[in-house]
Design a protein around this motif. Sequence first.
Motif, PDB file in Angstrom:
ATOM      1  N   ARG A   1      24.307   0.812 -45.957  1.00  0.00           N
ATOM      2  CA  ARG A   1      24.720  -0.867 -45.962  1.00  0.00           C
ATOM      3  C   ARG A   1      26.325  -0.311 -45.387  1.00  0.00           C
ATOM      4  NH1 ARG A   1      29.088  -2.866 -49.136  1.00  0.00           N
ATOM      5  NH2 ARG A   1      29.125  -1.220 -49.947  1.00  0.00           N
ATOM      6  N   HIS A   2      26.483   0.677 -45.178  1.00  0.00           N
ATOM      7  CA  HIS A   2      27.731   1.193 -44.474  1.00  0.00           C
ATOM      8  C   HIS A   2      27.812   1.540 -42.824  1.00  0.00           C
ATOM      9  CE1 HIS A   2      28.499   1.985 -48.653  1.00  0.00           C
ATOM     10  NE2 HIS A   2      29.924   1.966 -48.263  1.00  0.00           N
TER      11      HIS A   2
ATOM     12  N   GLU B   1      27.193  -0.470 -39.726  1.00  0.00           N
ATOM     13  CA  GLU B   1      27.759  -1.401 -39.767  1.00  0.00           C
ATOM     14  C   GLU B   1      26.194  -2.536 -38.562  1.00  0.00           C
ATOM     15  OE1 GLU B   1      31.334  -1.919 -37.901  1.00  0.00           O
ATOM     16  OE2 GLU B   1      32.526  -1.746 -39.964  1.00  0.00           O
TER      17      GLU B   1
ATOM     18  N   GLU C   1      28.992   0.770 -56.960  1.00  0.00           N
ATOM     19  CA  GLU C   1      29.125  -0.061 -55.686  1.00  0.00           C
ATOM     20  C   GLU C   1      30.403  -0.570 -55.959  1.00  0.00           C
ATOM     21  OE1 GLU C   1      27.979  -0.229 -52.316  1.00  0.00           O
ATOM     22  OE2 GLU C   1      27.563   1.393 -52.019  1.00  0.00           O
TER      23      GLU C   1
ATOM     24  N   ARG D   1      34.705  -0.882 -55.064  1.00  0.00           N
ATOM     25  CA  ARG D   1      35.231  -2.008 -54.201  1.00  0.00           C
ATOM     26  C   ARG D   1      36.650  -2.102 -54.413  1.00  0.00           C
ATOM     27  NH1 ARG D   1      29.393  -3.327 -53.186  1.00  0.00           N
ATOM     28  NH2 ARG D   1      29.638  -4.891 -54.497  1.00  0.00           N
TER      29      ARG D   1
END
Length: 314
Positions: free
Chosen positions: A123-124, A126, A306, A310
């Motif tokens: 997910r990190h 891009e 997660e 955040r």
Amino acid sequence: MKQEGRTWRDYLALSGKGMMMGAADAVPGVSGGTIAFMTGIYEELIYSLKQFGPEALFVLFKQGPIAAWKHVNGTFLLTLVLGIFVSLVTVAKVVLFWLAEYPELLWSFFFGLILASVWSVCRHIEQWDSNSYTAFIAGTIAAYMITSIAPTTIEATPLFIFLAGMVAICAMILPGISGSFILLLLGMYTPILMAIKNIELFTLGIFAAGCAVGLLSFSRVLSWMFSSFKTTTLALLGGFMLGSLNKVWPWKYTTAYTINRHGEQVPLVQENISPFSFESMTGQPSFVIYAVGLMIVGAVAVLLIERMGRRSEA
């Protein structure tokens, strides 16, 4: 990288992450590095370990111990190590109990946890490109092949003990690959456990020296990779995690055993089988419904961590 201005609550949460890492490292096949990445402290951990070196000694002699302590992010590392230690003497016992009594359920939880962690890592990234896909596939294949190798037996010479410490500690901080499993592959798992049991200071000293050299050198490599090729490195680590699922598949059929330090028979070589053939081949219940439930619990745990990560960054 290094975070400033942590509160006591932050350090309490950090010690909890260390406990999770210690519990994971107690299980051959699960890496504490995976937990560190999943909980959002992996890059800071690698950065802090990289700070140990000639520059740290220069700061110590020129500016004093307080400046040197800040230079190596000492409070962060000490809090994390204390959490790992507490886990090894408390939580890890619970993990090892489940590993001995209900391995299918424990592996199911870790399977869901690591599977969701693959998503967490990816997910990190891009933007995926050819380098990212290549690194991800290479990492997957490498981890799968490593976790499929049959353990060997090599004479425990001082040189090999030193090299085994270097390799094992590198695997321990690398998400997806277990340091204890690497020791098992090298045939050094039993010798090191016996050295700990019998307090063989010479053997343990050589092994610890290898761990120190491997940790300080490999952490620099990882730190450089993150600073120079972050996207490719993330893809590689995601691949390592995906390939390591081969090791944590819950339903296994044992084809060879070994004897541990307590004189007990423990699995050495295992093959992954389906949960539907598990009962007929082993004569034991597969707990498939509970296993699937724990996979979901492990995946949800990653999502919750997660979300908390955040919020703490906001």
